[in-house]
Design a protein around this motif. Structure first.
Motif, PDB file in Angstrom:
ATOM      1  N   VAL C 105       0.813  -1.220   0.000  1.00 10.51           N
ATOM      2  CA  VAL C 105       0.000   0.000   0.000  1.00 10.51           C
ATOM      3  C   VAL C 105       0.842   1.263   0.000  1.00 10.51           C
ATOM      4  O   VAL C 105       0.318   2.361  -0.126  1.00 10.51           O
ATOM      5  N   ASN C 106       2.184   1.093   0.124  1.00 10.21           N
ATOM      6  CA  ASN C 106       3.077   2.237   0.078  1.00 10.21           C
ATOM      7  C   ASN C 106       2.728   3.266   1.158  1.00 10.21           C
ATOM      8  O   ASN C 106       2.563   4.452   0.886  1.00 10.21           O
ATOM      9  N   TYR C 107       2.618   2.808   2.375  1.00  5.69           N
ATOM     10  CA  TYR C 107       2.256   3.708   3.469  1.00  5.69           C
ATOM     11  C   TYR C 107       3.305   3.598   4.558  1.00  5.69           C
ATOM     12  O   TYR C 107       3.712   2.499   4.929  1.00  5.69           O
ATOM     13  N   GLU C 108       3.726   4.736   5.071  1.00  3.00           N
ATOM     14  CA  GLU C 108       4.772   4.720   6.090  1.00  3.00           C
ATOM     15  C   GLU C 108       4.192   4.383   7.460  1.00  3.00           C
ATOM     16  O   GLU C 108       3.196   4.963   7.877  1.00  3.00           O
ATOM     17  N   VAL C 109       4.832   3.454   8.146  1.00  3.42           N
ATOM     18  CA  VAL C 109       4.339   3.027   9.451  1.00  3.42           C
ATOM     19  C   VAL C 109       5.469   3.144  10.451  1.00  3.42           C
ATOM     20  O   VAL C 109       6.594   2.707  10.192  1.00  3.42           O
ATOM     21  N   ASN C 110       5.171   3.741  11.606  1.00  2.00           N
ATOM     22  CA  ASN C 110       6.132   3.736  12.706  1.00  2.00           C
ATOM     23  C   ASN C 110       6.081   2.398  13.398  1.00  2.00           C
ATOM     24  O   ASN C 110       5.003   1.869  13.667  1.00  2.00           O
ATOM     25  N   LEU C 111       7.257   1.856  13.720  1.00  2.50           N
ATOM     26  CA  LEU C 111       7.260   0.547  14.374  1.00  2.50           C
ATOM     27  C   LEU C 111       7.180   0.686  15.892  1.00  2.50           C
ATOM     28  O   LEU C 111       7.916   0.065  16.634  1.00  2.50           O
ATOM     29  N   TYR C 112       6.309   1.564  16.340  1.00  3.94           N
ATOM     30  CA  TYR C 112       6.032   1.621  17.771  1.00  3.94           C
ATOM     31  C   TYR C 112       4.607   2.122  17.938  1.00  3.94           C
ATOM     32  O   TYR C 112       4.049   2.773  17.040  1.00  3.94           O
ATOM     33  N   ILE C 113       4.006   1.797  19.081  1.00  8.00           N
ATOM     34  CA  ILE C 113       2.619   2.214  19.286  1.00  8.00           C
ATOM     35  C   ILE C 113       2.576   3.686  19.630  1.00  8.00           C
ATOM     36  O   ILE C 113       1.816   4.457  19.073  1.00  8.00           O
ATOM     37  N   SER C 114       3.413   4.098  20.584  1.00  8.61           N
ATOM     38  CA  SER C 114       3.480   5.523  20.874  1.00  8.61           C
ATOM     39  C   SER C 114       4.879   5.846  21.355  1.00  8.61           C
ATOM     40  O   SER C 114       5.541   5.019  21.961  1.00  8.61           O
ATOM     41  N   ASN C 115       5.318   7.053  21.059  1.00  5.53           N
ATOM     42  CA  ASN C 115       6.617   7.488  21.530  1.00  5.53           C
ATOM     43  C   ASN C 115       6.401   8.469  22.656  1.00  5.53           C
ATOM     44  O   ASN C 115       6.137   9.637  22.446  1.00  5.53           O
ATOM     45  N   MET C 116       6.486   7.965  23.886  1.00  6.41           N
ATOM     46  CA  MET C 116       6.186   8.824  25.027  1.00  6.41           C
ATOM     47  C   MET C 116       7.402   9.640  25.398  1.00  6.41           C
ATOM     48  O   MET C 116       8.542   9.205  25.267  1.00  6.41           O
ATOM     49  N   ASP C 117       7.103  10.817  25.900  1.00  2.56           N
ATOM     50  CA  ASP C 117       8.151  11.683  26.413  1.00  2.56           C
ATOM     51  C   ASP C 117       8.799  11.060  27.636  1.00  2.56           C
ATOM     52  O   ASP C 117       9.978  11.212  27.896  1.00  2.56           O
ATOM     53  N   THR C 118       8.016  10.296  28.384  1.00  2.00           N
ATOM     54  CA  THR C 118       8.507   9.698  29.631  1.00  2.00           C
ATOM     55  C   THR C 118       8.735   8.205  29.462  1.00  2.00           C
ATOM     56  O   THR C 118       8.621   7.453  30.405  1.00  2.00           O
ATOM     57  N   GLY C 119       9.082   7.789  28.236  1.00  2.00           N
ATOM     58  CA  GLY C 119       9.097   6.365  27.896  1.00  2.00           C
ATOM     59  C   GLY C 119       9.687   5.434  28.921  1.00  2.00           C
ATOM     60  O   GLY C 119       9.012   4.524  29.418  1.00  2.00           O
ATOM     61  N   ILE C 120      10.937   5.668  29.300  1.00  2.00           N
ATOM     62  CA  ILE C 120      11.621   4.687  30.131  1.00  2.00           C
ATOM     63  C   ILE C 120      11.039   4.675  31.533  1.00  2.00           C
ATOM     64  O   ILE C 120      10.915   3.620  32.166  1.00  2.00           O
ATOM     65  N   LEU C 121      10.615   5.878  32.004  1.00  3.24           N
ATOM     66  CA  LEU C 121       9.974   5.925  33.325  1.00  3.24           C
ATOM     67  C   LEU C 121       8.677   5.134  33.311  1.00  3.24           C
ATOM     68  O   LEU C 121       8.377   4.377  34.230  1.00  3.24           O
ATOM     69  N   TYR C 122       7.928   5.309  32.216  1.00  5.37           N
ATOM     70  CA  TYR C 122       6.669   4.570  32.085  1.00  5.37           C
ATOM     71  C   TYR C 122       6.924   3.073  32.120  1.00  5.37           C
ATOM     72  O   TYR C 122       6.249   2.331  32.840  1.00  5.37           O
ATOM     73  N   VAL C 123       7.916   2.626  31.351  1.00  7.12           N
ATOM     74  CA  VAL C 123       8.193   1.185  31.302  1.00  7.12           C
ATOM     75  C   VAL C 123       8.546   0.663  32.687  1.00  7.12           C
ATOM     76  O   VAL C 123       8.016  -0.365  33.141  1.00  7.12           O
ATOM     77  N   LEU C 124       9.424   1.398  33.384  1.00 11.14           N
ATOM     78  CA  LEU C 124       9.833   0.920  34.705  1.00 11.14           C
ATOM     79  C   LEU C 124       8.659   0.923  35.675  1.00 11.14           C
ATOM     80  O   LEU C 124       8.485  -0.012  36.459  1.00 11.14           O
ATOM     81  N   ALA C 125       7.835   1.994  35.608  1.00  4.75           N
ATOM     82  CA  ALA C 125       6.706   2.087  36.533  1.00  4.75           C
ATOM     83  C   ALA C 125       5.715   0.960  36.291  1.00  4.75           C
ATOM     84  O   ALA C 125       5.253   0.301  37.227  1.00  4.75           O
ATOM     85  N   ILE C 126       5.410   0.710  35.003  1.00  2.00           N
ATOM     86  CA  ILE C 126       4.418  -0.324  34.705  1.00  2.00           C
ATOM     87  C   ILE C 126       4.983  -1.713  35.007  1.00  2.00           C
ATOM     88  O   ILE C 126       4.289  -2.575  35.555  1.00  2.00           O
ATOM     89  N   ALA C 127       6.257  -1.903  34.686  1.00  2.00           N
ATOM     90  CA  ALA C 127       6.848  -3.210  34.967  1.00  2.00           C
ATOM     91  C   ALA C 127       6.827  -3.490  36.464  1.00  2.00           C
ATOM     92  O   ALA C 127       6.678  -4.640  36.883  1.00  2.00           O
ATOM     93  N   GLY C 128       6.950  -2.424  37.264  1.00  2.14           N
ATOM     94  CA  GLY C 128       6.902  -2.617  38.704  1.00  2.14           C
ATOM     95  C   GLY C 128       5.536  -3.070  39.196  1.00  2.14           C
ATOM     96  O   GLY C 128       5.420  -3.666  40.255  1.00  2.14           O
ATOM     97  N   LEU C 129       4.503  -2.795  38.396  1.00  2.00           N
ATOM     98  CA  LEU C 129       3.150  -3.146  38.847  1.00  2.00           C
ATOM     99  C   LEU C 129       2.896  -4.649  38.799  1.00  2.00           C
ATOM    100  O   LEU C 129       2.016  -5.157  39.487  1.00  2.00           O
ATOM    101  N   SER C 130       3.658  -5.360  37.969  1.00  2.00           N
ATOM    102  CA  SER C 130       3.323  -6.783  37.812  1.00  2.00           C
ATOM    103  C   SER C 130       3.578  -7.558  39.096  1.00  2.00           C
ATOM    104  O   SER C 130       3.123  -8.685  39.247  1.00  2.00           O
ATOM    105  N   VAL C 131       4.282  -6.935  40.035  1.00  2.00           N
ATOM    106  CA  VAL C 131       4.512  -7.621  41.301  1.00  2.00           C
ATOM    107  C   VAL C 131       3.204  -7.773  42.084  1.00  2.00           C
ATOM    108  O   VAL C 131       3.065  -8.672  42.905  1.00  2.00           O
ATOM    109  N   TYR C 132       2.220  -6.906  41.767  1.00  2.98           N
ATOM    110  CA  TYR C 132       0.940  -6.998  42.480  1.00  2.98           C
ATOM    111  C   TYR C 132       0.298  -8.369  42.312  1.00  2.98           C
ATOM    112  O   TYR C 132      -0.229  -8.942  43.262  1.00  2.98           O
TER     113      TYR C 132
END
Lengths: 100, 191, 327, 167
Positions: C105-132
């Motif tokens: 289809v000749n359409y440009e796609v970003n290979l990520y869902i969203s590029n957050m400004d706080t990306g790494i903090l978000y990942v660490l915070a959410i990963a910490g939740l799985s301990v619940y």
């Protein structure tokens, strides 16, 4: 758009729910959680004002609130552990003596 | 650096800092990853032929003329700790006296047998021998009651074969249960 | 509108891939385990046992779902889900590569869902939740060993997440951004962070192993002393959810290490970036599995002293030295 | 419109879970409700263009503080505490007072100038990490240092309190 007053009313509601927890419950753990709730409702207020007045101070202040709350919880739970070790009571009404 | 005074172990410290021991351990397991495995692919491709001393399914022997060696003395039944052997003797009708006693019934309940081999020791005529068949799983209780006629048929592995090898095998399933058919042509030691 | 649709498609695709990943991973883990122990591993279901994960899946689906009589029924049922959601939510901000153009289809796609400004903090915070999920599963079982597993997990999580976050800070200081995309872009052209932050890498790797409960830090589900730890009372699909979470966490931790320290999709040009990325992730997953079958488990007090007395001061010193060098 | 819908979802969930926090008997259930409540607040912070605060909220509150709560609750025997009868007859005046407070607050907020303030169209504030960080380390460096000192003191205090008595 969501007007500012909605955020403030939400924050007031959470504040009052937290206050009722502090006033009505006698379990220390629940009281601590209610205090956290109160602090957080204030945070909503701060961040909402920060957004609507375009002033960063609210966000900065809420960071401080979060930090202090974390410190407070650490200390409070430490005290709680020490208390339970000595008295085995979780009810604030049972904890009356000053000599630990 | 006060290395001389406290016998400062620089080598040990470096080992700790760079995880040398851990890396060494990792390399050992890495080598094992690509070494030859020792697993036998039983029952699909290979099976184990036990040594002659193995105590598996009982077998009743005949002498060279094809006559049953069992004389129905009931000693195996007496010696059996779990009382799983039933022997009913009978007089041989050819009329040659006590020596020609034979077993009328010789039954063993494999569900109770613990393969201790006491019956084999007790047998005075070496008629009873614990053989090398060990695939005894079946789908019915009745199947576990083995009679004289079944035990008199020679087992797949000949008695004089030394054993202690892995051979190629084929898995066959029929209504009596599973069967592993060994192919004795290709043998290998397990070690 | 098409942007929104695209995000929806990306979410579905990532979720499905992540959901299906544990199937090959269990197979690979068992095969690697087998060969390290000079065994064959699964061999009977399908050629070389390749269908074994499906057999396991079918078995787990049809087993009886037992809730212990004295368990907290509501929490017991919901704990596996609580464990699973953060493991998947982490992927919302994880980039898999730069823009690609779809061939037809000749359409440009970003290979990520969203590029957050706080990306790494978000990942660490959410990963910490799985301990619940682990803590609640252990507590709700109302049984001794799961409770101990949950307790261990909570203490372990608190002590190792600190070192984990501090190890990231070194990288963030070099790159000057919290966004994972920026972090990867800053490493392009062989400026991989592992070269500038070797200590940070080691700390992150060790703390990461503890964070995802892998040997040598898998105290919460220690077979030797706790039976199966927090999931001792679980059966059927709820147990499968816990296993799923563990494997997804392993994948996301490997991805995080690749993004932060190993240059993401940076590599020689003869392969496309996404392949380099997957190759690096696969290598890290292999290393994690390999470690599991090489090292014994730490004792609990050793675990705590490593976390607080070695990793934490070391990561702080790392931040300090990085700061001094940058200035 | 969508924003208002999201606000209502988050707000209703937050208020509901907050009520659950103070009314559930089992402290573990309360902690879970509190977790839900804090996550809603984080979502609200995102809506208020403060993603950094939202992540910090999740990181500190949900990731650390509540885990600490769970840890302590699991170490204690809560079976006795679970039997607590929490609204005794003598406390009805508290409920009445709180009701008055609710009405008062809603009235004040709706009558005041605040009700008419709407979101700025294009704010200069973006709430990015860089912005917050720069403010924190330049303008507000003194409070920041004081807070870090408080944290250190709290750390020491917690260690001293948690230690077994040395006799």
């Amino acid at each position: 758009m969501v007007p500012l007053s909605w955020y403030i009313i939400l924050s007031a509601l959470l504040f009052i729910i937290g206050t009722s927890g502090v006033l009505l419950r006698r379990n220390i753990l629940i009281i601590l959680m209610s205090v956290e709730l109160i602090l957080n409702s204030v945070n909503i207020n701060l961040v909402a004002f920060s957004y609507f007045l375009q002033d960063l101070r609210g966000q900065i202040f809420s960071i401080f609130v979060i930090t202090i709350a974390a410190a407070e919880v650490a200390i409070a739970l430490g005290i709680l552990i020490a208390l339970v070790r000595n008295k085995a009571a979780l009810n604030v009404d049972e904890i009356q003596t000053m000599k630990g | 650096m006060n290395g001389n005074h406290h016998n400062f172990d620089l080598k040990g410290l470096l080992k700790k800092v760079f995880f040398l021991d851990l890396i060494q351990g990792l390399f050992i397991t890495f080598n094992y990853t690509f070494s030859k495995t020792v697993t036998m692919k039983y029952p699909d491709e290979e099976t184990w032929i036990p040594y002659r001393r193995f105590r598996g399914l009982h077998t009743l022997n005949r002498n060279k003329e094809g006559k049953e060696l069992c004389v129905g003395c009931e000693l195996c039944q007496k010696s059996c700790p779990t009382q799983c052997i039933t022997v009913v003797p009978m007089q041989d009708t050819t009329g040659k006296g006590i020596a020609d006693r034979v077993a009328y019934r010789w039954e063993i309940n494999l569900l109770r047998c613990m393969f201790c081999g006491l019956c084999e020791d007790a047998c005075p005529t070496e008629a009873l021998k614990l053989g090398r068949e060990y695939e005894l799983a079946g789908t019915s209780m009745q199947r576990q009651l083995r009679t004289k006629e079944e035990l008199l048929t020679p087992q797949a592995i000949p008695g004089e074969f030394e054993g202690g090898v892995i051979v190629k095998a084929r898995l066959e399933t029929d209504e009596t249960g599973i069967k592993i058919v060994p192919d004795m042509s290709v043998q290998k030691r397990w070690w | 509108m098409i942007e929104l649709l695209l995000i929806g498609i990306k979410v579905v695709v990532v979720t499905l891939i992540v959901f299906a990943l544990p199937l090959p991973l269990t197979y690979i883990e068992r095969k690697v385990a087998g060969h390290i122990q000079v065994r064959l591993g699964p061999y009977r279901v399908g050629p070389h046992g390749i269908l074994q994960p499906f057999a396991d899946m079918i078995k787990l689906m049809f087993k009886e779902d037992i809730v212990p009589a004295k368990a907290d029924p509501w929490l017991f049922r919901i704990a596996p889900v609580i464990a699973m959601v953060p493991a998947f939510a982490v992927f919302a901000t994880i980039p898999f590569g730069e823009k690609v153009t779809l061939p037809i289809v000749n359409y440009e796609v970003n290979l990520y869902i969203s590029n957050m400004d706080t990306g790494i903090l978000y990942v660490l915070a959410i990963a910490g939740l799985s301990v619940y999920g682990i803590i609640l599963g252990g507590w709700a079982s109302n049984s001794k060993y799961p409770l101990l597993g949950g307790l261990r997990s909570s203490a372990q999580m608190i002590s190792y997440e600190l070192a984990l976050s501090f190890a990231c800070i070194g990288v963030v200081m070099i790159v000057n951004s919290l966004s994972l995309l920026d972090i990867v872009r800053a490493q392009s052209g062989w400026h991989w962070n592992i070269l500038y932050q070797p200590v940070g890498f080691v700390i992150f790797f060790i703390a990461g192993l503890a964070e995802i409960n892998r040997i040598p830090f898998d105290l919460p589900e220690d077979e030797g002393t706790l039976g199966a730890g927090y999931h001792a009372e679980y059966s059927s699909m709820r147990f499968a959810f816990f296993m799923l979470t563990e494997y997804v966490a392993m994948v996301s931790m490997s991805i995080l290490i690749v993004l932060l320290f190993l240059g993401g999709w940076d590599g020689p040009v003869f392969l496309p970036g996404i392949l380099w990325f997957l190759l690096k992730v696969a290598m890290l997953i292999y290393i994690i599995i390999w470690t599991r079958f090489t090292f014994p488990r730490y004792r609990y007090d050793q675990l705590m002293s490593i976390g607080w007395k070695i990793l934490l001061p070391l990561s702080l010193a790392n931040i300090l030295i990085t700061g001094l060098i940058i200035i | 419109m969508a924003e208002q819908m999201f606000f209502f979802v988050f707000a209703i969930l937050a208020v509901g879970s907050a009520i659950a926090v103070v009314s559930l008997r089992n402290p573990v259930h309360s902690v879970i409700s509190l977790m839900v409540c804090f996550l809603q607040m984080a979502a609200l912070f995102v809506m208020l263009r403060a993603p950094f605060i939202a992540v910090v909220q999740v990181f500190v509150y949900v990731g650390a503080v509540l885990v600490l709560f769970l840890f302590v609750i699991m170490m204690l025997d809560i079976s006795k505490a679970g039997m607590e009868r929490f609204v005794s007859g003598g406390q009805l005046w508290v409920i009445a007072l709180l009701g008055v407070l609710v009405i008062e607050m809603v009235l004040i907020v709706s009558r005041s100038r605040l009700a008419v303030i709407t979101a700025p169209a294009a704010g200069r504030l973006t709430g990015t990490v860089r912005e917050v960080g720069e403010a924190l380390f330049t303008k507000y460096i003194l409070p920041f240092e004081v807070v870090s000192l408080i944290l250190l003191v709290a750390l020491l205090g917690a260690i001293v309190l948690g230690r077994k008595e040395l006799r």
